[in-house]
Design a protein around this motif. Structure first.
Motif, PDB file in Angstrom:
ATOM      1  N   LEU A   1     -44.206 -40.705 -12.756  1.00  0.00           N
ATOM      2  CA  LEU A   1     -44.354 -39.505 -11.939  1.00  0.00           C
ATOM      3  C   LEU A   1     -45.803 -39.088 -11.753  1.00  0.00           C
ATOM      4  CD1 LEU A   1     -41.347 -37.377 -13.276  1.00  0.00           C
ATOM      5  CD2 LEU A   1     -41.452 -38.805 -11.234  1.00  0.00           C
TER       6      LEU A   1
ATOM      7  N   SER B   1     -42.919 -36.676  -6.740  1.00  0.00           N
ATOM      8  CA  SER B   1     -41.747 -36.091  -7.392  1.00  0.00           C
ATOM      9  C   SER B   1     -42.072 -35.670  -8.819  1.00  0.00           C
ATOM     10  CB  SER B   1     -40.592 -37.108  -7.410  1.00  0.00           C
ATOM     11  OG  SER B   1     -39.508 -36.658  -8.194  1.00  0.00           O
ATOM     12  N   ASP B   2     -41.391 -34.606  -9.278  1.00  0.00           N
ATOM     13  CA  ASP B   2     -41.451 -34.247 -10.696  1.00  0.00           C
ATOM     14  C   ASP B   2     -40.034 -34.139 -11.270  1.00  0.00           C
ATOM     15  OD1 ASP B   2     -40.446 -31.901  -9.698  1.00  0.00           O
ATOM     16  OD2 ASP B   2     -42.025 -30.605 -10.443  1.00  0.00           O
ATOM     17  N   LEU B   3     -39.080 -34.741 -10.571  1.00  0.00           N
ATOM     18  CA  LEU B   3     -37.644 -34.756 -10.869  1.00  0.00           C
ATOM     19  C   LEU B   3     -36.940 -33.477 -10.424  1.00  0.00           C
ATOM     20  CD1 LEU B   3     -37.430 -36.441 -14.404  1.00  0.00           C
ATOM     21  CD2 LEU B   3     -37.214 -37.501 -12.139  1.00  0.00           C
TER      22      LEU B   3
ATOM     23  N   VAL C   1     -39.123 -32.753  -4.894  1.00  0.00           N
ATOM     24  CA  VAL C   1     -39.562 -33.985  -4.232  1.00  0.00           C
ATOM     25  C   VAL C   1     -40.153 -33.593  -2.881  1.00  0.00           C
ATOM     26  CG1 VAL C   1     -38.906 -36.252  -3.342  1.00  0.00           C
ATOM     27  CG2 VAL C   1     -37.712 -35.306  -5.323  1.00  0.00           C
TER      28      VAL C   1
ATOM     29  N   ASP D   1     -39.187 -48.275 -10.018  1.00  0.00           N
ATOM     30  CA  ASP D   1     -39.115 -47.319 -11.121  1.00  0.00           C
ATOM     31  C   ASP D   1     -39.268 -45.867 -10.668  1.00  0.00           C
ATOM     32  OD1 ASP D   1     -38.866 -49.448 -12.896  1.00  0.00           O
ATOM     33  OD2 ASP D   1     -41.037 -49.616 -13.174  1.00  0.00           O
ATOM     34  N   PHE D   2     -39.673 -45.664  -9.415  1.00  0.00           N
ATOM     35  CA  PHE D   2     -39.866 -44.303  -8.912  1.00  0.00           C
ATOM     36  C   PHE D   2     -38.505 -43.661  -8.650  1.00  0.00           C
ATOM     37  CE2 PHE D   2     -41.400 -40.882  -6.182  1.00  0.00           C
ATOM     38  CZ  PHE D   2     -42.636 -40.589  -6.759  1.00  0.00           C
ATOM     39  N   PRO D   3     -38.320 -42.384  -9.057  1.00  0.00           N
ATOM     40  CA  PRO D   3     -37.006 -41.733  -8.875  1.00  0.00           C
ATOM     41  C   PRO D   3     -36.569 -41.722  -7.415  1.00  0.00           C
ATOM     42  CG  PRO D   3     -38.453 -40.394 -10.251  1.00  0.00           C
ATOM     43  CD  PRO D   3     -39.302 -41.489  -9.697  1.00  0.00           C
ATOM     44  N   ARG D   4     -35.296 -41.928  -7.216  1.00  0.00           N
ATOM     45  CA  ARG D   4     -34.738 -41.910  -5.863  1.00  0.00           C
ATOM     46  C   ARG D   4     -34.658 -40.488  -5.322  1.00  0.00           C
ATOM     47  NH1 ARG D   4     -32.487 -46.451  -3.913  1.00  0.00           N
ATOM     48  NH2 ARG D   4     -32.220 -48.214  -5.336  1.00  0.00           N
TER      49      ARG D   4
END
Length: 374
Positions: free
Chosen positions: A30, A47-49, A52, A115-118
Motif C-alpha cells: 500500500l 488504496s489504504d484498504l 481507494v 499483490d495490490f488490493p482489488r
C-alpha cells in the motif's frame, strides 16, 4: 509496459490521489501506486484498504502492462523535474522500472501488481447526482466539526441524511455541531450514512469548484464518487450517529446580530490573552453592545474590547472556547451572523444572517464555565 507523458500532467494526477497512501500502511504494497496501461489510457490507483482513489489520463502508450510503483519516490522525482516529456518503462518479469528524461535516467524497484488490493465492486442500491461545487461546500462546512476521537467512531465522519425534499450534512465533536442543509438535493428515497473524514478531505481537495456533475452511488458498505477522470470509493462507517436534533436548542430567543469579520477579528485578538489550556473568552451582552474579555491568571494577562452590535435581549455573560468560535466563524462567508442564546449554561447557535435560498447553515457551540474574574 512503456509510455510517454508530460511530467507536469503525470505529477498533477499522482498528487491528487497520493493523499490516500498511508505513511505506515497495514501491508507494504500500500506504499505503492498501481500503474496500469491499456492502449493510450493510463490508470493510477491508490488504496489504504478503507479508501481507494483512481484517476485516468491519456498518454502515448507503447506496451501495455501494469506495475506497482513506490508513491513517495515517484512523486518526489516528478516534483524535482522541470516541465518535459518523460518515458516510463517497466519490466513485467523483474518489476524494475525506469523513468527516462531528456538528461537522465532514474531506476526504481516496483512490485507485483497482483499483490495490490482489488477495487471493490459492490451492487449499488442508491445513487444521486449533484454539482461538485455544492458537494464541496457541504464538505467544507462540516469537516471542521468532525471528531478525531477513535473511541467514538460514529463522530469521526460526516452524517449524510437524505430526506426526500432536502439533504442534511451533519458533523459534531461533542463541543460543537454543524448542520448544513441543502434544499436543492432531493433524493428519491430516504436513507442516511456516515462517511469518513479522510475520504471527504480527499474529495474536498480534488473536486473542481464549478458545476461539474458528481455521481454518488451507495451500497450497504461503500460509497462511490465519480467525476471527471477521478473515482473515489470509501467504506461507510457502520455506527449509529448521535441523536443530534435533541442537542439543538429550540428556545434561544436572545439574538445578537453582528458583523462576522469584526467579531472574528476581535475574538482572535482577545484570545491571545486567554488561558492557553482552556482558550476561554467571556462575552458580556448589554443593549446594542458586546464586550469581549479574557484573562490568563497564571501570567496576569488580560484584555477586553467593546463592539457595536444589534441586541435588545436580557443582559447576559457567557463563556466560549475562542478556538472553536474562531474556526466556526472563519468557515463562514456571510457578512453578518445571528448568535442565538438563552442561558449562560446552554448551547449557543450561530446562523448566517444572509443565506442562499437553497442552503440552511446552523452552527452549535457549547459554552464553558466562566472563571470568577470580573
Amino acid at each position: 509496459m512503456k509510455f510517454l507523458v508530460a511530467s507536469s500532467v503525470l505529477l498533477k494526477q499522482i498528487s491528487a490521489i497520493n493523499g490516500v497512501v498511508a505513511s505506515n500502511p497495514i501491508i507494504p504494497i500500500l506504499e505503492n501506486i498501481l500503474v496500469e496501461l491499456e492502449g493510450n489510457q493510463l490508470t493510477l490507483t491508490a488504496s489504504d484498504l478503507q479508501t481507494v482513489m483512481t484517476t485516468t489520463l491519456e498518454v502515448e502508450g507503447a506496451e501495455n502492462g501494469s506495475i506497482a510503483l513506490p508513491a513517495r519516490l515517484l512523486l518526489e522525482t516528478l516534483r524535482s523535474l522541470p516541465e518535459q516529456p518523460v518515458t516510463i518503462s517497466a519490466d513485467q518479469g523483474t518489476f524494475g522500472a525506469e523513468i527516462s528524461t531528456q538528461n537522465g535516467r532514474f531506476k526504481l524497484s516496483g512490485e507485483n501488481p497482483i499483490d495490490f488490493p482489488r477495487i471493490p465492486e459492490v451492487a449499488k442500491n442508491q445513487s444521486i447526482s449533484l454539482s461538485s461545487s455544492i458537494l464541496g461546500e457541504a464538505i467544507a462546512n462540516t469537516l471542521l466539526a468532525v471528531s478525531n476521537d477513535d473511541m467514538r467512531p460514529a463522530m469521526t465522519g460526516v452524517l449524510i441524511q437524505m430526506m426526500g425534499d432536502h439533504t442534511n450534512f451533519v458533523a459534531t465533536d461533542g463541543h460543537r455541531l454543524v448542520r448544513y442543509r441543502r434544499l436543492d438535493i432531493q433524493p428519491e428515497s430516504h436513507s442516511s450514512l456516515i462517511l469518513p473524514k479522510k475520504a471527504l478531505s480527499l474529495l474536498k481537495s480534488t473536486l473542481p469548484m464549478d458545476d461539474t456533475t458528481v455521481k454518488v452511488e451507495f451500497s450497504q458498505s461503500n460509497a462511490f464518487f465519480t467525476f471527471q477522470s477521478f473515482s473515489l470509493i470509501c467504506r461507510i462507517i457502520d455506527e449509529r450517529f448521535p441523536e443530534y436534533e435533541n442537542a439543538i436548542p429550540k428556545e434561544n430567543n436572545e439574538i445578537l446580530t453582528i458583523n462576522r469579520m469584526e467579531f472574528l477579528s476581535s475574538v482572535k485578538r482577545i484570545s491571545i490573552y486567554s488561558n492557553k489550556t482552556t482558550h476561554q473568552i467571556r462575552l458580556k451582552l448589554t443593549s446594542n453592545k458586546l464586550t469581549l474579555s479574557a484573562e490568563d491568571l497564571d501570567y496576569s494577562n488580560e484584555a477586553n474590547e467593546v463592539l457595536a452590535c444589534e441586541y435588545s435581549g436580557k443582559n447576559m455573560e457567557i463563556g466560549f472556547n475562542a478556538k472553536l468560535i474562531s474556526e466556526l466563524l472563519g468557515n463562514l462567508s456571510a457578512k453578518y451572523v445571528d448568535i442565538k442564546l438563552s442561558e449562560p449554561n446552554k448551547a449557543g447557535l450561530i446562523i448566517p444572517s444572509d443565506q442562499d435560498e437553497n442552503e440552511d447553515i446552523l452552527l452549535l457551540v457549547m459554552p464553558v464555565m466562566l472563571n470568577s474574574y470580573n
